[in-house]
Design an enzyme around this catalytic site. Sequence first.
Site: not given
Lengths: 93, 310
Positions: B70-73, B128, B145, B197-199, B271
């Site tokens: 997920h690119s924004r993480e 994302r 995902n 991943h986050s968060y 996460e």
Amino acid sequence: KEDFVGHQVLRISVADEAQVQTVTELEDLEHLQLDFWRGPARPGFPIDVRVPFSSIQAVKVFLEAHGIRYRIMIEDVQSLLDEEQEQMLASQS
Amino acid sequence: RARSTSTFNYDTYHTLEEIYDFMDLLVAENPQLVSKLQIGNSYEGRPIYVLKFSTGGSNRPAIWIDTGIHSREWITQASGVWFAKKITEDYGQDAAFTAILDNMDIFLEIVTNPDGFAYTHSKNRLWRKTRSLTSGSSCVGVDANRNWDAGFGMSGASSSPCSETYHGKSANSEVEVKSVVDFVNDHGNIKAFLSIHSYSQLLLYPYGYKTESPSDKDELDQVAKSAVAALSSLYGTEYKYGSIITTIYQASGGSIDWTYNQGIKYSFTFELRDTGRYGFLLPASQIIPTAQETWLALLTIMEHTLNNPY
């Protein structure tokens, strides 16, 4: 580049399944352009949602009208993004 | 640009180009230990790289770690860079880690969604999904995902191309996913699959698409408990752990459900920080402490994998 001035992230606390369902219905209202950072799951599990400036009033009124508690997790998304960019530029220089 | 991985700045976020340059520096500095594999090209044609850490042997049992699906993480890709450097620093220095790498290979995919990551730098920091186009829709991207062939299309993903959890037209429709699936199948000897991943500060194991417990639930739960304790020992960061569906919510088409169903027993999703102060906009000052504490949890899982061959 997408501008997030005035966007806020709300942390919503849902007390029961009915409230989870109510917030889930918000997700389907595409015109509000909500971005769920943590989606609706179950009572007691916080929901985080980024709300564009144009939708904030409507969303807050909606939550209050349904007795759903929330707080502001991020006051202004763009200011955090600006800080992040400044930090990246500073480290590059 | 950094001239070496020693002058590379680990406590700031980096662009795709800077991370790809870092990979080349790391390989050049450690030719006996590190190699860079290209496992495919993204939808927009960017190379998809995996770093291989190996001390020899042929098709050794291996551990897979991926970040940035997920690119924004951003904290995850930044942690992946730090892990890569840590591996080269600790091999031969830290006895426990040296034992792992003397017997197993490690594959680290730092930018699992390069198109999305590039887009977070150029157009939309909070993107994302992938950047694939869906015929018949003006909306872009698939949640990578939700695109794996495990409960694909079931409850816990969206069939709307405009949703952040859109599962895509079919399982493995996203080349970023198919590239990993093909790599895992071709390798055939991966024993642990760790997707970061986050968060929310969680350590999760299968399943996400169904309530049925995995047959190794007790062991996975025990490993997760130990890993979370190791993580917390450094800075007191508290994690919860459990199966995806009982700890968060139903999520179908997830990577570790697919890997577990392929027989990769030690399948976990992390996460990372935080629990809801900055979320995806975690300040860069937290990159190194987050990576350091996460590394302790990864070590726990890697050691368990080494000591419990199957």
